[in-house]
Design an enzyme around this catalytic site. Sequence first.
Site, PDB file in Angstrom:
ATOM      1  N   CYS A 176       9.643   2.036   3.191  1.00  0.00           N
ATOM      2  CA  CYS A 176      10.532   0.914   3.527  1.00  0.00           C
ATOM      3  C   CYS A 176      11.965   1.394   3.682  1.00  0.00           C
ATOM      4  O   CYS A 176      12.816   0.655   4.149  1.00  0.00           O
ATOM      5  CB  CYS A 176      10.455  -0.163   2.465  1.00  0.00           C
ATOM      6  SG  CYS A 176      11.094   0.403   0.910  1.00  0.00           S
ATOM      7  N   SER A 212       5.349  -6.805   3.220  1.00  0.00           N
ATOM      8  CA  SER A 212       5.833  -7.133   4.565  1.00  0.00           C
ATOM      9  C   SER A 212       6.623  -8.444   4.585  1.00  0.00           C
ATOM     10  O   SER A 212       6.544  -9.259   3.661  1.00  0.00           O
ATOM     11  CB  SER A 212       4.642  -7.252   5.509  1.00  0.00           C
ATOM     12  OG  SER A 212       3.854  -8.350   5.103  1.00  0.00           O
ATOM     13  N   GLU A 263       9.220  -3.842  12.975  1.00  0.00           N
ATOM     14  CA  GLU A 263       9.102  -2.698  12.062  1.00  0.00           C
ATOM     15  C   GLU A 263       7.817  -1.958  12.443  1.00  0.00           C
ATOM     16  O   GLU A 263       6.718  -2.511  12.314  1.00  0.00           O
ATOM     17  CB  GLU A 263       9.010  -3.192  10.613  1.00  0.00           C
ATOM     18  CG  GLU A 263       8.902  -2.061   9.608  1.00  0.00           C
ATOM     19  CD  GLU A 263       8.688  -2.546   8.174  1.00  0.00           C
ATOM     20  OE1 GLU A 263       8.024  -3.587   7.971  1.00  0.00           O
ATOM     21  OE2 GLU A 263       9.159  -1.857   7.252  1.00  0.00           O
ATOM     22  N   GLU A 276      -4.806  -3.925  -2.043  1.00  0.00           N
ATOM     23  CA  GLU A 276      -6.260  -3.810  -1.881  1.00  0.00           C
ATOM     24  C   GLU A 276      -6.630  -2.532  -1.133  1.00  0.00           C
ATOM     25  O   GLU A 276      -7.785  -2.143  -1.084  1.00  0.00           O
ATOM     26  CB  GLU A 276      -6.827  -5.038  -1.152  1.00  0.00           C
ATOM     27  CG  GLU A 276      -6.376  -5.235   0.291  1.00  0.00           C
ATOM     28  CD  GLU A 276      -5.031  -5.938   0.437  1.00  0.00           C
ATOM     29  OE1 GLU A 276      -4.276  -6.003  -0.555  1.00  0.00           O
ATOM     30  OE2 GLU A 276      -4.736  -6.426   1.551  1.00  0.00           O
ATOM     31  N   LYS A 277      -5.606  -1.876  -0.542  1.00  0.00           N
ATOM     32  CA  LYS A 277      -5.910  -0.679   0.257  1.00  0.00           C
ATOM     33  C   LYS A 277      -5.926   0.601  -0.584  1.00  0.00           C
ATOM     34  O   LYS A 277      -6.566   1.577  -0.209  1.00  0.00           O
ATOM     35  CB  LYS A 277      -4.889  -0.531   1.390  1.00  0.00           C
ATOM     36  CG  LYS A 277      -4.948  -1.711   2.360  1.00  0.00           C
ATOM     37  CD  LYS A 277      -4.122  -1.473   3.594  1.00  0.00           C
ATOM     38  CE  LYS A 277      -4.286  -2.605   4.581  1.00  0.00           C
ATOM     39  NZ  LYS A 277      -3.452  -3.774   4.246  1.00  0.00           N
ATOM     40  N   LYS A 317      -1.287  -7.224  -9.372  1.00  0.00           N
ATOM     41  CA  LYS A 317      -2.236  -7.118  -8.258  1.00  0.00           C
ATOM     42  C   LYS A 317      -1.825  -5.932  -7.396  1.00  0.00           C
ATOM     43  O   LYS A 317      -0.879  -6.010  -6.629  1.00  0.00           O
ATOM     44  CB  LYS A 317      -2.265  -8.385  -7.386  1.00  0.00           C
ATOM     45  CG  LYS A 317      -3.474  -8.356  -6.438  1.00  0.00           C
ATOM     46  CD  LYS A 317      -3.361  -9.299  -5.268  1.00  0.00           C
ATOM     47  CE  LYS A 317      -2.741  -8.665  -4.047  1.00  0.00           C
ATOM     48  NZ  LYS A 317      -3.466  -7.527  -3.439  1.00  0.00           N
ATOM     49  N   PHE A 346       0.808  -1.222   0.000  1.00  0.00           N
ATOM     50  CA  PHE A 346       0.000   0.000   0.000  1.00  0.00           C
ATOM     51  C   PHE A 346       0.840   1.271   0.000  1.00  0.00           C
ATOM     52  O   PHE A 346       0.351   2.345  -0.333  1.00  0.00           O
ATOM     53  CB  PHE A 346      -0.930   0.019   1.231  1.00  0.00           C
ATOM     54  CG  PHE A 346      -0.225   0.460   2.491  1.00  0.00           C
ATOM     55  CD1 PHE A 346      -0.061   1.812   2.779  1.00  0.00           C
ATOM     56  CD2 PHE A 346       0.313  -0.466   3.381  1.00  0.00           C
ATOM     57  CE1 PHE A 346       0.621   2.218   3.925  1.00  0.00           C
ATOM     58  CE2 PHE A 346       0.996  -0.065   4.514  1.00  0.00           C
ATOM     59  CZ  PHE A 346       1.153   1.280   4.782  1.00  0.00           C
TER      60      PHE A 346
END
Length: 519
Positions: free
Chosen positions: A304, A249, A404, A199-200, A196, A172
Amino acid sequence: IVCRINVASVRCFASQPELATHTAPSVKLLIDGEFVESQATEWVDVTNPATQEVVSRLPETTTGEFNAAVQAAKEAFPKWRSTPLPTRSRVMFKFQELIRKNMDELAANVTLEQGKTLPDAKGDVFRGLEVVEYACNLAPDLMGDYIENVSTGMDTYSVRQPLGVVAGICPFNFPAMIPLWMFPIACTVGNTFVLKPSEKDPGAAMMLAELALEAGLPRGVLNIVHGTHGTVNRILDHPDIKAVSFVGSDRAGRYIYERGSANGKRVQANMGAKNHAVILPDANPEATVAALTGAAFGAAGQRCMAISAAVFVGGIEPWKDALLSRAKALNVGPGAASSTDVGPLITPEARDRAANLIQSGVDQGAELLLDGRGVKVPGFELGNFLGPSLLSGVNPSMDCYKEEIFGPVLVCLEAETLDEAISIVNSNEHGNGTALFTRSGPAARKFQNEVEVGMVGINVPIPVPLPFFSFTGWRGSFHGDLHMYGKAGLQFFTQAKTITTNWKDTDDQRGKRAPGLDA
Ligand code: NAD
């Protein structure tokens, strides 16, 4: 139902955030060049993190729709891979022009769905745009090798060929940049793609796909499927998908790497991070504090490559007041407001998790120098806000250090020597990025040589390499052996073929005319 979206219509979602779930627009699939309405029975709400309002509804792609997307990619592959490289590159030239033209709309959508400030959202698009620019001129890095006379009359050469249908699974936090790390290079070298998005916040990927089609990407070359774990599993299990590029993640990345590899796919998994800044006593005071606060709290720490741990060699005391006053001066608010420095976190759960990790630090003995919990943003009471937070006296056994946090939280450690600081960095499981602040050349040289981290900044807080290099996370931050973008990315999406030819000038052939040329 076939339904073309366009940039204007996506912008119009942005101006109607009050839409309730049941009236929110659905996010389309992209299959074989058409934006289609999913027949899904399960849907996920895409929400604005500053308000909780539902922006759109995202389908859990059905098996039939998923297979149709892969089939479209498979059918498009033979023609696309034999399309001349300059023609494929020209699509990218046009694509980069269209991204530039639509920069404001793309950034507005990133802010709406992801929450980051508009300047950060533009940066998100821009860092992706740079990969598109790299994809405009892949030929030099795609060139093969040729050796004459490996034996008498024999030559060997190697070329790089596309893999076929490849896929990308996105996080995301950079909804425009990460899709652009993936499909422009993959498609320009001749693959076809199944993407893909997260989804957020799928909106930016949808807008980019529309621009890619407008730029001339033929139908079936780029397809988009949506969903969560089920869609990921279909990607990992489908026999026609040859490679999977993942960013996200640790938990998802390890799973995707293992399942994808077990199914014989090439997988690159870019995962979580705990990026350390090491600050030596001789570092430039103002520049270092400015760099630290920007890298720790910018984009609400949801990068990140954010600096999430600072190791002060010789102690934090000389730095504390300046750090605190800069962090306190940051404005927390909705990303769309020009006064905002720190936007919301992506979900209430992400905000609560970060707040709990701050508390765990306090419980385990750290000192909370600045507490961003409970920050109030007038008019945006439902937003997922967490203000900049600073924990000092942290040690590597604390949960706030081990996890994290992925929020605007800087944990501060101390070391007596540069050697000790390097040892702290090297003992952490992650190895994405790190930065040293110093005026000493020899110290910098020692650090860059000994630190076991894949991207190193010397007085550069977030050393993300430009696309002609590669994004080279190490250790727990990366599984695979070919990194994203640059030459490594190009190799990830191609395979080498080595050809040996025998055209000996034999007695038989010498002096004879070639067959078929007699007439
Ligand atoms: P995430 O892992 O939750 O989601 C990433 C993708 O994986 C999504 O598309 C999601 O649908 C899917 N997914 C999530 N959990 C899954 C599971 N258990 N099984 C199968 N699929 C799953 O990551 P996120 O929260 O969207 O992104 C933030 C994370 O991404 C942070 O850890 C950050 O450090 C990392 N990240 C890494 C890089 C890098 O280059 N190393 C870059 C950006 C973000």
